[in-house]
Scaffold this motif. Sequence first.
Motif, PDB file in Angstrom:
ATOM      1  N   THR A  19      -6.491  47.207   5.032  1.00 18.37           N
ATOM      2  CA  THR A  19      -5.028  47.060   5.088  1.00 18.37           C
ATOM      3  C   THR A  19      -4.520  46.501   3.771  1.00 18.37           C
ATOM      4  OG1 THR A  19      -5.084  46.736   7.490  1.00 18.37           O
ATOM      5  CG2 THR A  19      -3.115  45.962   6.327  1.00 18.37           C
ATOM      6  N   VAL A  30       2.804  47.963   6.395  1.00 23.30           N
ATOM      7  CA  VAL A  30       2.381  48.003   7.794  1.00 23.30           C
ATOM      8  C   VAL A  30       3.610  48.282   8.641  1.00 23.30           C
ATOM      9  CG1 VAL A  30       1.405  46.679   9.713  1.00 23.30           C
ATOM     10  CG2 VAL A  30       0.434  46.438   7.410  1.00 23.30           C
ATOM     11  N   ARG A  33       1.320  47.390  14.566  1.00 24.87           N
ATOM     12  CA  ARG A  33      -0.063  47.205  15.001  1.00 24.87           C
ATOM     13  C   ARG A  33      -0.092  47.299  16.527  1.00 24.87           C
ATOM     14  NH1 ARG A  33      -3.810  43.896  11.591  1.00 24.87           N
ATOM     15  NH2 ARG A  33      -2.904  43.855   9.525  1.00 24.87           N
ATOM     16  N   ASP A  40      -8.765  47.377  16.795  1.00 25.50           N
ATOM     17  CA  ASP A  40      -7.768  46.891  15.839  1.00 25.50           C
ATOM     18  C   ASP A  40      -7.147  48.161  15.293  1.00 25.50           C
ATOM     19  OD1 ASP A  40      -8.498  44.206  16.139  1.00 25.50           O
ATOM     20  OD2 ASP A  40     -10.023  44.365  14.583  1.00 25.50           O
ATOM     21  N   TYR A  41      -5.836  48.262  15.329  1.00 23.67           N
ATOM     22  CA  TYR A  41      -5.156  49.505  14.955  1.00 23.67           C
ATOM     23  C   TYR A  41      -3.966  49.161  14.086  1.00 23.67           C
ATOM     24  CZ  TYR A  41      -4.316  54.486  15.778  1.00 23.67           C
ATOM     25  OH  TYR A  41      -4.202  55.839  15.631  1.00 23.67           O
ATOM     26  N   VAL A  42      -3.862  49.812  12.935  1.00 26.92           N
ATOM     27  CA  VAL A  42      -2.759  49.560  12.009  1.00 26.92           C
ATOM     28  C   VAL A  42      -2.141  50.902  11.623  1.00 26.92           C
ATOM     29  CG1 VAL A  42      -2.079  48.575   9.787  1.00 26.92           C
ATOM     30  CG2 VAL A  42      -3.953  47.533  11.079  1.00 26.92           C
ATOM     31  N   ASP A  53      -3.218  55.963   9.617  1.00 27.30           N
ATOM     32  CA  ASP A  53      -3.628  54.945  10.576  1.00 27.30           C
ATOM     33  C   ASP A  53      -4.988  54.416  10.143  1.00 27.30           C
ATOM     34  OD1 ASP A  53      -1.401  55.687  12.024  1.00 27.30           O
ATOM     35  OD2 ASP A  53      -2.496  56.297  13.813  1.00 27.30           O
TER      36      ASP A  53
END
Length: 124
Positions: A19, A30, A33, A40-42, A53
């Motif tokens: 990130t 970002v 989330r 864990d997802y961004v 992503d």
Amino acid sequence: MKITDCYPIFYANDIEAETKRFTEDLGFTVKHRPQIEFLDYVVMENEKGRRIDLVCSHFPADSFKEGYLGMRANVDNYEEGVSYFEARGYSIFGTAHETDSSITALLTKGDGAYLVLFHHKKSH
């Protein structure tokens, strides 16, 4: 069913480092989330509206490799989206994740391709 957007997903063992790299080196921000169990997802976006992503799994039997994972496809109808991709050889990997605002499922194909099917519910 319409595919409303589609963009790449990258798997990262250290999602915070990736990130930081995408924001500091490549100018992404970002966007959000999403809270997805075991992930864990961004979701990131650059100044031109292009998105990527980043994902990191905490599934006990995780065997994903760092780097390009697959594509994300946003659809306007979840059930029709599942049917559309199943007709093209994909199947749901695990179970779908549903929140008040979205339904998300990981699909896989026999050749090892992954696709994240994402539906934003209309009321959100």
